[in-house]
Scaffold this motif. Structure first.
Motif, PDB file in Angstrom:
ATOM      1  N   HIS A  42     -20.381  -0.760  13.233  1.00  0.00           N
ATOM      2  CA  HIS A  42     -21.041  -0.083  12.126  1.00  0.00           C
ATOM      3  C   HIS A  42     -20.777   1.420  12.112  1.00  0.00           C
ATOM      4  CE1 HIS A  42     -24.119   0.440  15.219  1.00  0.00           C
ATOM      5  NE2 HIS A  42     -24.528   1.478  14.516  1.00  0.00           N
ATOM      6  N   SER A  43     -20.704   2.052  13.277  1.00  0.00           N
ATOM      7  CA  SER A  43     -20.461   3.493  13.289  1.00  0.00           C
ATOM      8  C   SER A  43     -19.055   3.828  12.790  1.00  0.00           C
ATOM      9  CB  SER A  43     -20.683   4.069  14.690  1.00  0.00           C
ATOM     10  OG  SER A  43     -19.809   3.457  15.613  1.00  0.00           O
ATOM     11  N   LEU A  64     -19.116   3.309   8.979  1.00  0.00           N
ATOM     12  CA  LEU A  64     -19.825   4.397   8.293  1.00  0.00           C
ATOM     13  C   LEU A  64     -19.004   5.681   8.280  1.00  0.00           C
ATOM     14  CD1 LEU A  64     -23.487   3.844   9.529  1.00  0.00           C
ATOM     15  CD2 LEU A  64     -22.591   3.500   7.234  1.00  0.00           C
TER      16      LEU A  64
END
Length: 131
Positions: free
Chosen positions: A100-101, A104
């Motif tokens: 997810h990082s 993003l």
């Protein structure tokens, strides 16, 4: 100038996040966190951003077009990484929580580079239009 520095920060952040994720185990040429390869990559990316920015700040307006090419390449890289992560998630090779990082930061880099294009090539009102 600020958007260029923000873009550099997001690009380096994306590289660092990818080196901390399962993507760092994806092949022999993937950067592992705190490896020499990662530091060389970060140094190269920062050098491209900063040298281009310094030349532009020296008053060479044509450098804006060279920076636009670099920005376009960064935009393509961020979009390709985002699509690759989405494909890996769809194929159940990784979970979203693991990447997810990176996803993003990839999205933030893409948005930043698009905003950079608008800011760098916007038409400035002439003196007669301002009055």
């Amino acid at each position: 100038m600020i958007m260029t520095l923000v873009s550099a920060g997001f690009f380096c952040g994306m590289l660092i996040a990818a080196s901390l994720s399962p993507l760092s185990d994806s092949g022999p040429h993937a950067n592992k966190f705190d490896s020499a390869g990662l530091w060389i990559t970060l140094g190269g990316v920062l050098a491209l951003y900063l040298v281009s920015l310094v030349i532009y700040l020296m008053g060479i307006d044509g450098m804006r077009f060279i920076m636009a090419v670099f920005c376009g390449i960064g935009l393509l890289i961020s979009l390709m990484i985002g699509f690759a992560i989405m494909i890996l998630i769809q194929l159940s090779m990784v979970e979203l929580s693991q990447l997810h990082s990176v996803l993003l930061l990839s999205g933030a880099l893409a948005i930043t580079n698009m905003v950079w294009f608008f800011m760098a090539f916007r038409t400035r009102p002439s003196i007669q239009q301002r009055v």
